[in-house]
Motif scaffolding. Structure first.
Motif, PDB file in Angstrom:
ATOM      1  N   GLY A 132      17.187  11.042   0.990  1.00 21.82           N
ATOM      2  CA  GLY A 132      16.102  11.840   0.784  1.00 21.82           C
ATOM      3  C   GLY A 132      15.627  11.905  -0.792  1.00 21.82           C
ATOM      4  N   GLN A 133      16.672  11.716  -1.560  1.00 23.36           N
ATOM      5  CA  GLN A 133      16.368  11.586  -3.023  1.00 23.36           C
ATOM      6  C   GLN A 133      15.544  10.234  -3.417  1.00 23.36           C
ATOM      7  OE1 GLN A 133      20.381  11.568  -4.632  1.00 23.36           O
ATOM      8  NE2 GLN A 133      20.432  13.961  -4.668  1.00 23.36           N
ATOM      9  N   LEU A 134      15.902   9.192  -2.601  1.00 25.67           N
ATOM     10  CA  LEU A 134      15.061   8.015  -2.821  1.00 25.67           C
ATOM     11  C   LEU A 134      13.555   8.083  -2.487  1.00 25.67           C
ATOM     12  CD1 LEU A 134      17.412   5.277  -1.703  1.00 25.67           C
ATOM     13  CD2 LEU A 134      16.695   5.484  -4.105  1.00 25.67           C
ATOM     14  N   ILE A 135      13.293   8.789  -1.417  1.00 28.25           N
ATOM     15  CA  ILE A 135      12.150   9.106  -0.702  1.00 28.25           C
ATOM     16  C   ILE A 135      11.310  10.069  -1.724  1.00 28.25           C
ATOM     17  CG2 ILE A 135      10.796   9.946   1.124  1.00 28.25           C
ATOM     18  CD1 ILE A 135      13.043   8.843   2.887  1.00 28.25           C
ATOM     19  N   ALA A 136      11.927  11.231  -2.098  1.00 32.08           N
ATOM     20  CA  ALA A 136      11.261  12.085  -2.772  1.00 32.08           C
ATOM     21  C   ALA A 136      11.138  11.877  -4.217  1.00 32.08           C
ATOM     22  CB  ALA A 136      12.130  13.515  -2.669  1.00 32.08           C
ATOM     23  N   GLY A 137      11.954  11.027  -4.747  1.00 35.21           N
ATOM     24  CA  GLY A 137      11.963  10.834  -6.238  1.00 35.21           C
ATOM     25  C   GLY A 137      10.928   9.660  -6.455  1.00 35.21           C
ATOM     26  N   GLY A 138      10.501   8.856  -5.544  1.00 37.08           N
ATOM     27  CA  GLY A 138       9.599   7.831  -5.941  1.00 37.08           C
ATOM     28  C   GLY A 138      10.097   6.426  -6.622  1.00 37.08           C
ATOM     29  N   ARG A 139      11.423   6.501  -6.684  1.00 38.41           N
ATOM     30  CA  ARG A 139      12.050   5.271  -7.475  1.00 38.41           C
ATOM     31  C   ARG A 139      12.453   3.967  -6.708  1.00 38.41           C
ATOM     32  NH1 ARG A 139      16.006   7.954 -12.160  1.00 38.41           N
ATOM     33  NH2 ARG A 139      14.387   9.010 -13.129  1.00 38.41           N
ATOM     34  N   GLY A 140      12.510   4.315  -5.446  1.00 43.51           N
ATOM     35  CA  GLY A 140      12.766   3.346  -4.218  1.00 43.51           C
ATOM     36  C   GLY A 140      11.746   2.633  -3.725  1.00 43.51           C
ATOM     37  N   ARG A 141      11.972   1.229  -3.099  1.00 42.11           N
ATOM     38  CA  ARG A 141      11.001   0.562  -2.886  1.00 42.11           C
ATOM     39  C   ARG A 141      11.694  -0.531  -1.579  1.00 42.11           C
ATOM     40  NH1 ARG A 141       8.565   3.245  -5.792  1.00 42.11           N
ATOM     41  NH2 ARG A 141       6.888   2.456  -7.386  1.00 42.11           N
TER      42      ARG A 141
END
Length: 285
Positions: A181-190
């Motif tokens: 959830g954090q990766l999706i919401a935070g915008g830092r994951g690809r």
């Protein structure tokens, strides 16, 4: 002596940490969003301590709201009793930093012989993004979206158990869901995709205007050895470079990861230690 950092300490602490940039990414990222209210790590903020009490900063300890210690203590260090008194009553679940500094902190807090799920020194790498090499492949990088949670949670379970030493079970699955959830919401994951199918994950776990730190890199076992991870990391760093970032930092989990990162331009720049305790420990005075 050591004391809790206050708002007016933010500038001197950041100036001190900037001199040790490659091993201070977690500290600097957390400092940038902290209000530095003494004796309180509230609202998702980390707590910080500095020494000496006045004058130039010579060392910094941080503790996230989740109990992970972050260190930059390169020279003179306060007494063990002073550190324990300052941090007494807080929980520690692990710590990250330069290996000899981690050894000192573990001894200081009486954690040297406490069982750990992860206790590993990894090679630290640095890359001037002007020297980034982009591998060629028929794959594309995109941001994470809500519908990715269906597969991302399973990948995070694999990452936590295989790379980070977590024990399989409900607690790890819950943590994986939280991280997803954090990766999706935070915008830092690809995610790197081939014909629309996810094949590798990468993210930045610490971000500053001029420097980013790569983390959470994962490829499912069946898709390894095909260069997916190195291309994912390279394309993400190319995005950062286009946005004005000058430097990439990471620490590598094993020989295969080292080879992948070196192939896109990273060069070893020291070592970094990761410690996660088997159970939280309350710091005593």
């Amino acid at each position: 002596m050591i004391r809790a950092a206050m708002a007016e300490d933010a500038g001197p602490i950041e100036a001190f940490l900037a001199g040790y940039a490659e091993t201070s990414m977690f500290l600097r990222t957390n400092l940038a969003r902290a209000s530095l209210v003494p004796d309180r790590a509230a609202g998702g903020q980390a707590a910080f301590w500095r020494w000496p009490e006045t004058g130039p900063v010579l060392g910094v300890i941080g503790l996230t709201e989740n109990g992970y210690g972050m260190l930059q203590v390169p020279g003179a260090r306060p007494s063990a009793s002073a550190v324990r008194l300052a941090m007494a009553g807080r929980q520690c679940v692990g710590m990250t930093g330069v290996p000899d500094q981690i050894s000192w902190m573990r001894a200081t807090l009486g954690l040297t012989d406490v069982p750990a799920d992860l206790d590993r020194t990894e090679p630290l790498y640095r890359l001037d993004l002007r020297d980034l090499t982009l591998p060629d492949a028929a794959t594309e990088l995109r941001g994470l979206v809500a519908s990715d949670a269906a597969w991302l949670v399973g990948w995070r379970v694999g990452y936590l158990t295989e790379i980070m030493g977590a024990r399989p079970g409900a607690a790890t699955e819950a943590l994986a869901a939280e991280h997803a959830g954090q990766l999706i919401a935070g915008g830092r994951g690809r995610v790197l995709t081939a014909d629309g199918v996810p094949v590798a994950l990468t993210a930045f776990n610490a971000v500053l205007p001029d420097m980013v730190q790569v983390g959470s890199v994962f490829t499912p076992p069946a898709l390894r050895g095909l260069g997916h991870a190195r291309r994912a990391v390279a394309l993400h760093l190319a995005e950062a470079r286009a946005a004005g970032v000058a430097t990439g930092i990471l620490f590598a989990s094993g020989p295969a990861a080292c080879r992948a990162y070196e192939s896109i331009g990273f060069r070893r720049n020291g070592a970094y230690h990761l410690l996660t305790l088997a159970s939280p420990v309350e710091i005593g005075a």
